[in-house]
Structure formats: C-alpha cells, structure tokens
Design a protein around this motif. Structure first.
Motif, short mmCIF file in Angstrom:
data_model
loop_
_atom_site.label_atom_id
_atom_site.label_comp_id
_atom_site.label_asym_id
_atom_site.label_seq_id
_atom_site.Cartn_x
_atom_site.Cartn_y
_atom_site.Cartn_z
N ALA A 156 0.84 -1.21 0.00
CA ALA A 156 0.00 0.00 0.00
C ALA A 156 0.87 1.25 0.00
N TYR A 173 -4.33 0.67 -2.58
CA TYR A 173 -4.04 -0.75 -2.40
C TYR A 173 -4.13 -1.42 -3.78
N LYS A 194 -7.67 1.34 5.03
CA LYS A 194 -6.49 1.65 5.85
C LYS A 194 -6.88 1.78 7.32
#
Length: 204
Positions: A156, A173, A194
């Motif tokens: 990420a 991502y 996240k």
C-alpha cells in the motif's frame, strides 16, 4: 450465536485506533459496510486466526452514475429519517443479499469522505456463515473476497490530493485479482480500508 472468542476478538479490533481524517463540510451523507467472513472451520474449532478472515468487496456496475467500475464496499446515500447503520444494512441487502439476521457483531469505523461530495459513515460487520450471496447486477458487476493476509501482502502507498482547498492523504491498495483483473483500491475505499487495517495490525 457466534463463537464467543471470535466475537470478542472482533470487538477488540473495533476498539483500536485507526485512521483519523479531517472531514470537509459536505451536505450529502452516505454509509457503507465492510462485511468480514470467518472460515467455518475456525468457528467449529474455537480458532482465532484473523489472517484467514476475508473482506467482501463489490465492483460497482459500469452503468452507475458515480464511481462506476470501482472497487468499493456495499453502501449508499442516507435517506431521510434513516440512521447511518440502517442505510448500511439496507444497501447490503439490496446489493449482495446480506440481511440483519446474517450479522453477528458490528463496530463503527472513523468517518471518511468521497471526492463525489459524500460524507461517509463506515461500519464493519462480522458475518455469519448462514449468509448466501445474492448479487444485484444493476448495482454490482462482481464481488471479490480477499483474506486479511492478501491485504497485508499488498504494498500500500499514499499520496496527498487536493479537493478544492482541502488536502488529504489518500491510500492506494493495488492488487491483481485472479480471474477479475488489476484494481487500485483507493480514495474513500482505500482510506476506510487503511482505517480497518491499522486496527487489525495492532491486534495481530
């Protein structure tokens, strides 16, 4: 009734701190739901191995006016006299057939927002194995399940983006999904993901 050890661990994730965002003033409000599925063998064997749990994503229909073709979570606009959680439940039922009786436990994540002008109230729900997927092709072109381990394996990354005069950190991502294609899970969905992953990482 769910396995008490698994439910307790799930609730502990909700109590951890995730991603906090400043939210610009937005008149439109929406709510989303992250469905989490625990392997049936874990339920029966009293095992808590969160890396084997799966998140259910939707790929939005290309016919939709906003965010068409993007990876997202079930959700939509909050209607008048409707709570955010009621919206998330309604949209889950409409999009993937997930009903209130399929949900074992829920916690609320930190609020986020979309570039299309929505203030988003996110929830995460632990889903019973009794859930049977029923996809609404008018809203969802595909559903995808990724394990927590799959997501931990993603490299990420984030960038600073500007919306009018408002700056925010946006998480990405990027992932190749077998038999589906390459997707960048980003924007509001990336930031909400996240938020959840920060909480999970604190409990691994």
């Amino acid at each position: 009734m769910g396995n008490k050890k698994i439910v307790k661990f799930f609730q502990k994730i909700g109590e951890a701190q995730g991603l906090l965002e400043d939210i610009p003033k937005m008149t439109r409000r929406s709510a989303i739901m992250i469905p989490i599925l625990c392997p049936e063998s874990d339920w029966h064997n009293d095992i808590v191995d969160i890396k084997n749990w799966s998140l259910l994503f939707t790929i939005r229909s290309k016919n939709l006016k906003e965010h068409a073709g993007e990876v997202s979570f079930p959700g939509g606009r909050i209607e008048e006299n409707e709570s955010p959680y009621e919206t998330a439940l309604r949209e889950c039922d409409e999009e993937i057939g997930l009903k209130k009786e399929n949900i074992i436990a829920t916690f609320q994540l930190n609020n986020s927002f979309a570039r299309s002008g929505y203030h988003i109230v996110p929830f995460c729900s632990l889903v019973s194995n009794s859930f049977k997927l029923k996809m609404n092709a008018d809203e969802v072109s595909e559903t995808v399940t990724l394990t927590i381990q799959d997501i931990l394996n993603i490299e990420a990354w984030s960038e600073i983006r500007t919306l009018a005069t408002f700056k925010r950190e946006v998480w990405h991502y990027p992932i190749e999904i077998k038999n589906v294609g390459f997707f960048d899970i980003w924007g509001a969905t990336g930031n909400i993901l996240k938020d959840l992953m920060l909480r999970i990482e604190k409990n691994i």
